[in-house]
Motif scaffolding. Structure first.
Motif, PDB file in Angstrom:
ATOM      1  N   TYR A 101      -2.168 -16.601  -5.910  1.00 17.37           N
ATOM      2  CA  TYR A 101      -3.166 -15.683  -5.350  1.00 17.37           C
ATOM      3  C   TYR A 101      -3.174 -15.738  -3.814  1.00 17.37           C
ATOM      4  CZ  TYR A 101      -7.619 -13.347  -4.565  1.00 17.37           C
ATOM      5  OH  TYR A 101      -8.591 -12.486  -4.124  1.00 17.37           O
ATOM      6  N   VAL A 105      -2.454 -12.207  -1.881  1.00 16.29           N
ATOM      7  CA  VAL A 105      -3.331 -11.478  -0.966  1.00 16.29           C
ATOM      8  C   VAL A 105      -2.754 -11.490   0.452  1.00 16.29           C
ATOM      9  CG1 VAL A 105      -5.407 -11.593  -2.372  1.00 16.29           C
ATOM     10  CG2 VAL A 105      -4.959 -13.407  -0.759  1.00 16.29           C
ATOM     11  N   PHE A 137      -6.679  -8.924   2.530  1.00 10.87           N
ATOM     12  CA  PHE A 137      -6.724  -7.466   2.363  1.00 10.87           C
ATOM     13  C   PHE A 137      -8.166  -7.078   2.041  1.00 10.87           C
ATOM     14  CE2 PHE A 137      -5.849  -3.770  -0.621  1.00 10.87           C
ATOM     15  CZ  PHE A 137      -5.345  -2.905   0.342  1.00 10.87           C
ATOM     16  N   LEU A 139     -10.337  -4.467   1.151  1.00 17.02           N
ATOM     17  CA  LEU A 139     -10.564  -3.104   0.666  1.00 17.02           C
ATOM     18  C   LEU A 139     -11.867  -3.035  -0.144  1.00 17.02           C
ATOM     19  CD1 LEU A 139      -9.414  -0.219   0.369  1.00 17.02           C
ATOM     20  CD2 LEU A 139      -8.192  -0.994  -1.666  1.00 17.02           C
ATOM     21  N   SER A 140     -12.041  -3.914  -1.120  1.00 12.50           N
ATOM     22  CA  SER A 140     -13.164  -3.798  -2.066  1.00 12.50           C
ATOM     23  C   SER A 140     -14.508  -4.092  -1.403  1.00 12.50           C
ATOM     24  CB  SER A 140     -12.965  -4.770  -3.225  1.00 12.50           C
ATOM     25  OG  SER A 140     -11.815  -4.427  -3.934  1.00 12.50           O
ATOM     26  N   GLY A 145     -16.697  -0.947  -6.195  1.00 12.73           N
ATOM     27  CA  GLY A 145     -15.619  -1.169  -7.157  1.00 12.73           C
ATOM     28  C   GLY A 145     -14.379  -0.345  -6.839  1.00 12.73           C
ATOM     29  N   ALA A 146     -13.876   0.354  -7.875  1.00 11.50           N
ATOM     30  CA  ALA A 146     -12.646   1.135  -7.718  1.00 11.50           C
ATOM     31  C   ALA A 146     -12.842   2.360  -6.825  1.00 11.50           C
ATOM     32  CB  ALA A 146     -12.154   1.572  -9.100  1.00 11.50           C
ATOM     33  N   TYR A 171     -14.979  -9.684  -2.748  1.00 15.43           N
ATOM     34  CA  TYR A 171     -13.770  -9.992  -3.530  1.00 15.43           C
ATOM     35  C   TYR A 171     -12.529 -10.049  -2.650  1.00 15.43           C
ATOM     36  CZ  TYR A 171     -16.333  -8.385  -7.767  1.00 15.43           C
ATOM     37  OH  TYR A 171     -17.232  -8.188  -8.770  1.00 15.43           O
ATOM     38  N   ILE A 172     -12.631 -10.599  -1.445  1.00 15.49           N
ATOM     39  CA  ILE A 172     -11.485 -10.567  -0.530  1.00 15.49           C
ATOM     40  C   ILE A 172     -10.823 -11.948  -0.455  1.00 15.49           C
ATOM     41  CG2 ILE A 172     -10.674  -9.895   1.758  1.00 15.49           C
ATOM     42  CD1 ILE A 172     -12.075  -7.648   0.011  1.00 15.49           C
ATOM     43  N   GLY A 173      -9.651 -12.060  -1.083  1.00 18.00           N
ATOM     44  CA  GLY A 173      -8.930 -13.335  -1.126  1.00 18.00           C
ATOM     45  C   GLY A 173      -8.513 -13.789   0.261  1.00 18.00           C
ATOM     46  N   LEU A 378      -6.969  -7.209 -11.830  1.00 14.28           N
ATOM     47  CA  LEU A 378      -6.797  -7.127 -10.386  1.00 14.28           C
ATOM     48  C   LEU A 378      -5.963  -5.908 -10.016  1.00 14.28           C
ATOM     49  CD1 LEU A 378      -5.968 -10.855  -9.617  1.00 14.28           C
ATOM     50  CD2 LEU A 378      -8.169  -9.705  -9.500  1.00 14.28           C
ATOM     51  N   GLU A 379      -6.063  -5.492  -8.752  1.00 13.19           N
ATOM     52  CA  GLU A 379      -5.266  -4.362  -8.225  1.00 13.19           C
ATOM     53  C   GLU A 379      -5.425  -3.125  -9.097  1.00 13.19           C
ATOM     54  OE1 GLU A 379      -3.606  -5.601  -5.519  1.00 13.19           O
ATOM     55  OE2 GLU A 379      -4.239  -7.566  -6.180  1.00 13.19           O
ATOM     56  N   THR A 381      -7.830  -1.684 -12.566  1.00 10.08           N
ATOM     57  CA  THR A 381      -7.957  -2.123 -13.959  1.00 10.08           C
ATOM     58  C   THR A 381      -6.883  -1.472 -14.835  1.00 10.08           C
ATOM     59  OG1 THR A 381      -9.444  -0.302 -14.360  1.00 10.08           O
ATOM     60  CG2 THR A 381     -10.471  -2.390 -13.729  1.00 10.08           C
ATOM     61  N   HIS A 383      -7.501   0.537 -17.234  1.00 12.35           N
ATOM     62  CA  HIS A 383      -7.872   1.960 -17.349  1.00 12.35           C
ATOM     63  C   HIS A 383      -7.284   2.777 -16.204  1.00 12.35           C
ATOM     64  CE1 HIS A 383     -11.826   0.213 -19.124  1.00 12.35           C
ATOM     65  NE2 HIS A 383     -10.935   0.377 -20.085  1.00 12.35           N
ATOM     66  N   VAL A 384      -7.488   2.273 -14.993  1.00 10.74           N
ATOM     67  CA  VAL A 384      -7.060   3.030 -13.814  1.00 10.74           C
ATOM     68  C   VAL A 384      -5.540   3.221 -13.850  1.00 10.74           C
ATOM     69  CG1 VAL A 384      -6.849   2.890 -11.295  1.00 10.74           C
ATOM     70  CG2 VAL A 384      -9.042   2.387 -12.385  1.00 10.74           C
ATOM     71  N   LEU A 475     -11.581  10.656 -21.446  1.00 12.42           N
ATOM     72  CA  LEU A 475     -10.664   9.592 -21.036  1.00 12.42           C
ATOM     73  C   LEU A 475     -10.438   8.572 -22.160  1.00 12.42           C
ATOM     74  CD1 LEU A 475      -8.983   9.084 -18.586  1.00 12.42           C
ATOM     75  CD2 LEU A 475     -10.842   7.801 -17.554  1.00 12.42           C
TER      76      LEU A 475
HETATM   77  C1  LIG Z   1     -10.431 -12.690  -8.517  1.00 13.03           C
HETATM   78  C2  LIG Z   1     -10.454 -11.371  -7.803  1.00 13.03           C
HETATM   79  C3  LIG Z   1      -9.777 -11.221  -6.628  1.00 13.03           C
HETATM   80  C4  LIG Z   1      -9.792 -10.000  -5.939  1.00 13.03           C
HETATM   81  N1  LIG Z   1      -9.143  -9.911  -4.722  1.00 13.03           N
HETATM   82  C5  LIG Z   1      -9.299  -8.775  -3.995  1.00 13.03           C
HETATM   83  C6  LIG Z   1      -8.792  -8.709  -2.653  1.00 13.03           C
HETATM   84  O1  LIG Z   1      -8.204  -9.669  -2.133  1.00 13.03           O
HETATM   85  N2  LIG Z   1      -8.996  -7.574  -1.937  1.00 13.03           N
HETATM   86  C7  LIG Z   1      -9.646  -6.501  -2.470  1.00 13.03           C
HETATM   87  O2  LIG Z   1      -9.796  -5.511  -1.763  1.00 13.03           O
HETATM   88  N3  LIG Z   1     -10.137  -6.531  -3.742  1.00 13.03           N
HETATM   89  C8  LIG Z   1      -9.986  -7.638  -4.508  1.00 13.03           C
HETATM   90  N4  LIG Z   1     -10.504  -7.699  -5.776  1.00 13.03           N
HETATM   91  C9  LIG Z   1     -11.196  -6.519  -6.339  1.00 13.03           C
HETATM   92  C10 LIG Z   1     -10.441  -5.890  -7.493  1.00 13.03           C
HETATM   93  O3  LIG Z   1      -9.326  -5.186  -7.031  1.00 13.03           O
HETATM   94  C11 LIG Z   1     -11.435  -5.029  -8.261  1.00 13.03           C
HETATM   95  O4  LIG Z   1     -12.072  -5.942  -9.119  1.00 13.03           O
HETATM   96  C12 LIG Z   1     -10.826  -3.930  -9.038  1.00 13.03           C
HETATM   97  O5  LIG Z   1     -10.387  -2.926  -8.169  1.00 13.03           O
HETATM   98  C13 LIG Z   1     -11.801  -3.299 -10.039  1.00 13.03           C
HETATM   99  O6  LIG Z   1     -13.032  -3.088  -9.469  1.00 13.03           O
HETATM  100  P1  LIG Z   1     -14.330  -3.597 -10.235  1.00 13.03           P
HETATM  101  O7  LIG Z   1     -14.011  -4.867 -10.900  1.00 13.03           O
HETATM  102  O8  LIG Z   1     -15.470  -3.610  -9.289  1.00 13.03           O
HETATM  103  O9  LIG Z   1     -14.550  -2.507 -11.378  1.00 13.03           O
HETATM  104  P2  LIG Z   1     -15.317  -1.106 -11.226  1.00 13.03           P
HETATM  105  O10 LIG Z   1     -14.681  -0.305 -10.184  1.00 13.03           O
HETATM  106  O11 LIG Z   1     -16.797  -1.357 -11.123  1.00 13.03           O
HETATM  107  O12 LIG Z   1     -14.998  -0.427 -12.611  1.00 13.03           O
HETATM  108  C14 LIG Z   1     -15.904  -0.465 -13.743  1.00 13.03           C
HETATM  109  C15 LIG Z   1     -15.214   0.133 -14.951  1.00 13.03           C
HETATM  110  O13 LIG Z   1     -14.910   1.524 -14.705  1.00 13.03           O
HETATM  111  C16 LIG Z   1     -13.519   1.788 -14.918  1.00 13.03           C
HETATM  112  N5  LIG Z   1     -13.028   2.744 -13.921  1.00 13.03           N
HETATM  113  C17 LIG Z   1     -13.326   2.782 -12.588  1.00 13.03           C
HETATM  114  N6  LIG Z   1     -12.649   3.805 -12.007  1.00 13.03           N
HETATM  115  C18 LIG Z   1     -11.893   4.409 -12.961  1.00 13.03           C
HETATM  116  C19 LIG Z   1     -10.988   5.503 -12.955  1.00 13.03           C
HETATM  117  N7  LIG Z   1     -10.706   6.186 -11.848  1.00 13.03           N
HETATM  118  N8  LIG Z   1     -10.374   5.818 -14.119  1.00 13.03           N
HETATM  119  C20 LIG Z   1     -10.617   5.115 -15.259  1.00 13.03           C
HETATM  120  N9  LIG Z   1     -11.506   4.065 -15.318  1.00 13.03           N
HETATM  121  C21 LIG Z   1     -12.127   3.718 -14.189  1.00 13.03           C
HETATM  122  C22 LIG Z   1     -12.846   0.430 -14.716  1.00 13.03           C
HETATM  123  O14 LIG Z   1     -11.638   0.349 -15.461  1.00 13.03           O
HETATM  124  C23 LIG Z   1     -13.884  -0.550 -15.269  1.00 13.03           C
HETATM  125  O15 LIG Z   1     -13.754  -0.674 -16.660  1.00 13.03           O
HETATM  126  C24 LIG Z   1     -10.502  -8.904  -6.467  1.00 13.03           C
HETATM  127  C25 LIG Z   1     -11.189  -9.065  -7.681  1.00 13.03           C
HETATM  128  C26 LIG Z   1     -11.196 -10.284  -8.322  1.00 13.03           C
HETATM  129  C27 LIG Z   1     -11.989 -10.427  -9.588  1.00 13.03           C
END
Ligand SMILES: Cc1cc2nc3c(=O)[nH]c(=O)nc-3n(C[C@H](O)[C@H](O)[C@H](O)COP(=O)(O)OP(=O)(O)OC[C@H]3O[C@@H](n4cnc5c(N)ncnc54)[C@H](O)[C@@H]3O)c2cc1C
Length: 572
Positions: A101, A105, A137, A139-140, A145-146, A171-173, A378-379, A381, A383-384, A475
């Protein structure tokens, strides 16, 4: 004898790479083996920071060699070479995802920099890498979330060509230690996508506030806050839509690393699982004498081989990509969602067998069982990524285009295109080579032929009863179609790699018997979806197949699995 298909530190000699790459990969394995299993597990349990490992990496110039592209290189061995990056991912996954990890990152943090024309930022990054620093990185965000469009990291112009940045990231490593954090935000004075900015921050600056580690792990997954952080022109990496593209293109590069990390985890866990099961005597016989145990371990083994074959072949497409060949945009999310979820299945199968042993604190397995879950999430889900690959389905299945064959890419080349991928849109126009020849080449392998019937059935589905207007907003239904499509693509690259490497046909046949069962299970799933029409339901049931059973073949594959017992145990 080590199994030629699995990574085994005892026999590992990556002679197919140049001498310095070979030396560094071997040195990394040796560092972990010298550290020993007891210490590695204790560091995992006590959530120790990875200082000793990062010191080793700095001393050897590991990250600087592997992560400085030729365009910024100072040493002759520095280049961005996805084949050797993949090899290192596997090693890190094998010994512990926390190590992976910190490196992963760093890769993500470097993405926006290596895509930038900002020479000052590029040389700063190269210098920091040479000094052994890690990157991050940003971003989050906690609330979004996404949905990265909705960033609340706000940049206010300072009237001097720069900005003051205020906002939080979550969530920024490496946010605790990074020499450079690539941060995504938006300007307060520009509406819409033109206002996006990617900029470089320093985690040691007084206006950078580390809030906490949001997870309970050696991975430092930070929350940090910027309060009027000064962003000078030298810190601005990208502006406007290019900043958004840089975010997506960085994730394209970064998410490729999850498949090989997942493979490393499964390999180490498999040595432990088979060794344990084979040496545990119940009712006077080894646990591996049970037919269901054999089936589970053999399924785990062939699934793992499939993960490896697919990922190795995807490397070739990634490295050979260019403006006129963007096939990696399908294969890349496939490595992300398909290979990593296969990894979960592999560990689940083995855990059913080792049962209580998988909880014991002196095993690698206990951490494998936890860490394997993270990779699909990570990166982006599952689903995405599944939603993403659906965009390619029609073109891939029904409308192939001509391409020159892509060779195996283990050469010492710099993958420069990855940092000039260009606009992230236009996915619907990406074309693919015909998937059928890969299957035709193995038409004599019974389960490949059986699976081919299902792949042809999917083409029939897409051309005759594809989701209508209403379903295309459902979906839940679409994702179940996506799972079927993913299986066909998975099988295709596995077959291409099998041909390139001369894979044993028994293993291939067993592997495809699993894919036949998976396709059938997913077809039944689709049959039960709320919005499935009568025609789609009939289609789904008609697509169910039984794999071709061959006891002698299964016994030969089992011998390979059994031979993993005692084949590797980490130094104490
Ligand atoms: C251990 C760890 C390390 C991480 N490291 C980093 C990092 O270094 N830098 C960084 O920027 N981020 C980091 N992340 C964030 C990670 O990339 C996000 O967890 C991921 O993008 C999903 O966001 P979320 O968990 O908030 O889910 P949410 O965005 O809240 O999604 C909720 C649900 O909705 C679904 N969903 C959302 N959008 C869509 C779509 N367009 N189509 C279909 N389904 C969708 C998802 O699949 C999920 O089931 C880290 C996360 C963790 C847990």
């Amino acid at each position: 004898m080590a199994d030629p298909l699995l990574f085994n530190p005892r026999a590992y000699d990556p002679a197919h790479f140049d001498p310095e790459t070979r030396r560094l990969l071997r040195a990394t394995v040796d560092w972990f083996e010298a550290r020993g299993k007891r210490r590695l597990i204790e560091d995992y349990r006590s959530r120790a920071w990875l200082g000793d490992f990062l010191d080793f990496a700095a001393k050897e110039g590991l990250f600087a060699t592997f992560l400085t592209p030729a365009s910024a290189a100072e040493g002759e061995d520095q280049r961005w070479d996805t084949a050797r990056i993949a090899a290192l991912n596997e090693i890190f996954g094998f010994y512990g995802l926390d190590y992976w990890y910190a490196w992963q990152v760093t890769i993500l943090g470097l993405g926006p920099v290596w895509q930038s024309d900002n020479e000052a930022a590029r040389s700063r990054a190269a210098r920091l890498l040479a000094e052994g620093e890690v990157f991050a990185f940003g971003l989050s965000e906690k609330a979004h979330g996404a949905d990265i469009y909705s960033t609340d990291m706000l940049l206010e112009p300072d009237g001097d060509g720069g900005f003051r940045a205020t906002g939080s990231k979550y969530y920024i490593g490496n946010g605790n230690a990074a020499g450079l954090v690539s941060v995504f935000g938006r300007r307060t004075d520009v509406e819409g996508p033109d206002g996006y900015v990617f900029f470089a921050a320093d985690s040691r600056h007084p206006d950078y506030h580390l809030v906490k580690n949001v997870v309970d792990s050696s991975k430092y997954v930070s929350e940090f806050r910027l309060d009027g952080y000064p962003v000078g022109p030298d810190d601005v990496l990208h502006t406007g839509r290019a900043a958004f593209d840089a975010a997506l293109n960085t994730v394209n590069v970064g998410k490729f690393n999850l498949c090989t990390a997942s493979i490393g985890i499964c390999e180490h866990a498999m040595y432990e699982a088979v060794t344990h099961a084979h040496n545990r005597i119940l009712y006077g016989r080894p646990v591996t004498a049970f037919p269901h145990v054999r089936r589970e371990l053999a399924d785990a083994y062939v699934r793992l081989v499939g993960m490896k074959l697919f990922s190795d072949r995807a490397v070739d497409y990634f490295r050979s990509a260019g403006p006129d060949d963007r096939r990696y945009l399908l294969f890349n999310p496939m490595t992300k969602m398909k290979v990593t979820t296969e990894g979960e299945k592999v560990v689940d199968l083995m855990w059913d067998v080792v049962a209580a042993k998988g909880f014991e604190k002196d095993t690698y397995f206990a951490q494998a069982a936890v860490e394997i879950r993270g990779l699909p999430k990570l990166e982006g889900t599952v689903h995405v990524n599944l939603a993403l690959i659906l965009k390619f389905m029609r073109n891939h299945l029904l409308d192939p285009a001509g391409y020159e064959p892509v060779e195996t890419r283990l050469d010492a080349a710099d993958d420069a295109f990855l940092f000039r991928q260009g606009p992230a849109r236009g996915l619907g126009s990406v074309r693919f080579h015909d998937w059928r020849p890969a299957y035709d080449a193995y038409a004599s392998v019974p389960n490949v032929a059986r699976f081919r019937e299902q792949a042809d059935a999917l083409c029939d589905f897409v051309s005759r009863i594809a989701p209508d207007e209403r379903q295309s907003r459902d979906l839940d239904f679409l994702l179940s179609v996506g799972q079927l499509f993913a299986l066909v693509v998975h099988g295709q690259l596995i077959l291409e790699q099998a041909r390139l490497t001369g894979l044993d046909e028994d293993v291939l046949d067993e592997l495809f018997s699993v894919l036949v069962r998976d396709f059938s299970a997913n077809a039944v799933e689709l049959h039960g979806k709320d919005s499935a029409t009568d025609a789609q339901q009939d289609w789904a049931i008609a697509a169910v197949r039984r794999p071709v059973v061959d006891e002698a073949r299964a016994a030969r594959v089992w011998e390979r699995v059994e031979a993993l017992s005692g084949a590797y145990e980490m130094n104490a």
